[in-house]
Scaffold this motif. Structure first.
Motif, PDB file in Angstrom:
ATOM      1  N   GLU A  69      34.846   8.262  55.901  1.00  0.00           N
ATOM      2  CA  GLU A  69      35.260   8.997  56.684  1.00  0.00           C
ATOM      3  C   GLU A  69      36.387  10.335  55.979  1.00  0.00           C
ATOM      4  O   GLU A  69      36.324  10.192  54.800  1.00  0.00           O
ATOM      5  CB  GLU A  69      36.913   8.405  57.365  1.00  0.00           C
ATOM      6  CG  GLU A  69      37.799   8.811  58.210  1.00  0.00           C
ATOM      7  CD  GLU A  69      38.994   7.974  58.556  1.00  0.00           C
ATOM      8  OE1 GLU A  69      38.530   7.103  59.534  1.00  0.00           O
ATOM      9  OE2 GLU A  69      39.746   8.160  58.161  1.00  0.00           O
ATOM     10  N   ILE A  70      36.067  11.417  56.223  1.00  0.00           N
ATOM     11  CA  ILE A  70      36.618  12.483  55.874  1.00  0.00           C
ATOM     12  C   ILE A  70      37.857  13.268  57.288  1.00  0.00           C
ATOM     13  O   ILE A  70      37.587  13.123  57.738  1.00  0.00           O
ATOM     14  CB  ILE A  70      35.286  13.542  55.767  1.00  0.00           C
ATOM     15  CG1 ILE A  70      35.443  14.558  54.435  1.00  0.00           C
ATOM     16  CG2 ILE A  70      34.831  14.272  56.676  1.00  0.00           C
ATOM     17  CD1 ILE A  70      35.252  15.770  54.271  1.00  0.00           C
ATOM     18  N   THR A  71      38.851  13.967  56.290  1.00  0.00           N
ATOM     19  CA  THR A  71      39.926  14.229  56.661  1.00  0.00           C
ATOM     20  C   THR A  71      39.591  16.341  56.493  1.00  0.00           C
ATOM     21  O   THR A  71      39.777  16.229  55.231  1.00  0.00           O
ATOM     22  CB  THR A  71      41.133  13.932  56.726  1.00  0.00           C
ATOM     23  OG1 THR A  71      41.827  12.553  56.847  1.00  0.00           O
ATOM     24  CG2 THR A  71      42.471  14.828  57.125  1.00  0.00           C
TER      25      THR A  71
ATOM     26  N   LYS B 222      37.340   7.362  50.591  1.00  0.00           N
ATOM     27  CA  LYS B 222      37.224   7.191  49.204  1.00  0.00           C
ATOM     28  C   LYS B 222      37.917   7.310  47.775  1.00  0.00           C
ATOM     29  O   LYS B 222      37.399   7.391  46.963  1.00  0.00           O
ATOM     30  CB  LYS B 222      35.241   7.352  48.802  1.00  0.00           C
ATOM     31  CG  LYS B 222      34.762   6.497  49.762  1.00  0.00           C
ATOM     32  CD  LYS B 222      34.343   5.024  49.674  1.00  0.00           C
ATOM     33  CE  LYS B 222      34.003   4.970  51.136  1.00  0.00           C
ATOM     34  NZ  LYS B 222      34.199   3.133  51.325  1.00  0.00           N
ATOM     35  N   GLY B 223      39.044   8.211  48.099  1.00  0.00           N
ATOM     36  CA  GLY B 223      39.678   8.990  47.160  1.00  0.00           C
ATOM     37  C   GLY B 223      38.966  10.467  46.561  1.00  0.00           C
ATOM     38  O   GLY B 223      39.516  10.632  45.811  1.00  0.00           O
TER      39      GLY B 223
END
Length: 387
Positions: free
Chosen positions: A235-237, A268-269
């Motif tokens: 997931e990416i923002t 994933k940090g």
């Protein structure tokens, strides 16, 4: 290949202790099937048969086409790729006996549009072609941009999905049939030699018959699906930059005008930026999506993208082996997709007779210098069964 009928152990299916009095009665009476003895359907359209079965307590169902088992469900959902006549048989067995009904199916030929006829959703991630393919005008909404994407794909023009996670959901005027052993469809892109921008493909069948992509989705497990560097459930923002943001140009490469343009973080940090280049001056963040955009899906490894020249002038992104959109050129047979490659959320193969919807999202979060971010482009879908 012939498949032999094997009935489950009825003793396990018909637990006497759990049966009601009506169930006990049904178990002593043979089932009775009511169904039309002849039906007609068009090629590449779902045949739906819902028989009425009386005294069906604990029943086992088998639908046969010749000697091939095509369903173990009471209600039949089936599709035919070619016209002709088909003889189907429904067998219902309970502890009270067995019932058999034959159904003659006339399959009529029909011509279809070999391409996209509907776009249900279109959400590009930030990218150098976002707000341009298709063009966004101030005030346009999600519905308007989805309509523009549909218009473009109907004409065979490309839409850009932007960076990782950007997606489009497409539909057709027929079912793309899973013809075993063959490539069934192709997602058209603009890949060229040494520059692939692979997109993850998902497929879905209209099981509930409402014409909407709201049934389960299954991912086409391409060659990298099980690679240790492939990230599932990624997931990416993305964060929209301020209008007065001060650019951070790259002093060595003047075509990179802002290397800290659009910030992103992931689950994933990780974090980083989508760069802006001198070739595309418009805003890269989709103008109708507010100040933050969250996207998710399978993320492919990007360690095979590199500067072959060593001077920043020639970046390459080699095609992956198989199973992706915008990966091989449209003329290359390896751009074909087999429905049999579909897997569920646990990575287990699923058997789909056909599909009605295709979803594609950009599979990489990577950049290639002056070529910009890796962004999957989609120019349509071709049903390879209709060739």
């Amino acid at each position: 290949m012939k498949r032999h009928l094997q009935w489950p152990a009825l003793a396990l299916m018909l637990g006497a202790a759990a049966c009601s009095k009506n169930d006990d009665k049904d178990m002593k009476v043979a089932p009775v099937i009511t169904v039309n003895s002849s039906v007609a359907v068009n090629t590449a359209q779902w045949l739906r048969i819902a028989p009425t079965v009386e005294h069906a307590g604990g029943a086992a169902y088998v639908w046969l086409s010749g000697e091939d088992t095509i369903s173990l469900e009471k209600d039949l959902l089936h599709v035919f790729a070619a016209p002709g006549e088909a003889n189907l048989r429904l067998i219902v067995k309970t502890s009270g006996g067995e019932a058999v009904k034959d159904v003659k199916v006339t399959v009529n030929a029909k011509a279809y549009t070999n391409g996209v006829v509907r776009v249900f959703d279109f959400v590009p991630a930030p990218g150098q072609f976002t707000n341009k393919l298709p063009a966004w005008q101030a005030g346009e909404t999600q519905a308007g941009m989805t309509a523009k994407a549909e218009e473009a794909l109907k004409k065979g023009a490309a839409v850009s999905l932007g960076g990782f996670g950007g997606y489009v959901v497409m539909g057709f005027d027929h079912t793309i049939v899973n013809v075993p052993g063959q490539y069934n469809f192709q997602v058209l892109g603009n890949a060229f030699a040494n520059w692939a921008e692979p997109g993850i493909i998902q497929v879905s069948a209209d099981v509930n018959g409402n014409g909407l992509p709201d049934d389960p989705w299954y991912e086409i497990a391409g060659s990298e699906h099980s690679h240790p560097k492939t990230v599932h459930n990624y997931e990416i923002t993305y964060y929209k930059p301020a209008a007065d943001k001060v650019p951070t140009p790259n002093k060595l490469y003047p075509y990179l005008t802002d290397t800290t343009y659009i910030r992103w973080t992931d689950n994933k940090g990780g974090s980083g930026y989508v760069s802006k280049n001198s070739f595309h001056a418009q805003d890269y963040f989709p103008g109708w999506k507010g100040d933050k955009l969250i996207l998710s899906g399978t993320r492919l490894r990007d360690d095979n993208i590199y500067d072959q020249s060593g001077t920043g002038s020639y970046f390459v992104s080699p095609a992956l082996e198989w199973g992706y959109a915008d990966n091989w050129t449209n003329a290359d047979e390896r751009s074909g997709i087999k429905i049999s490659w579909a897997v569920d959320g646990d990575g287990k193969p699923v058997k789909l007779k056909g599909i009605d919807f295709i979803r594609v999202h950009t599979g990489m979060r990577a950049e290639g210098g002056w070529l910009g971010e890796v962004s999957t482009e989609v120019g349509g879908v071709r049903d390879l069964n209709l060739r």
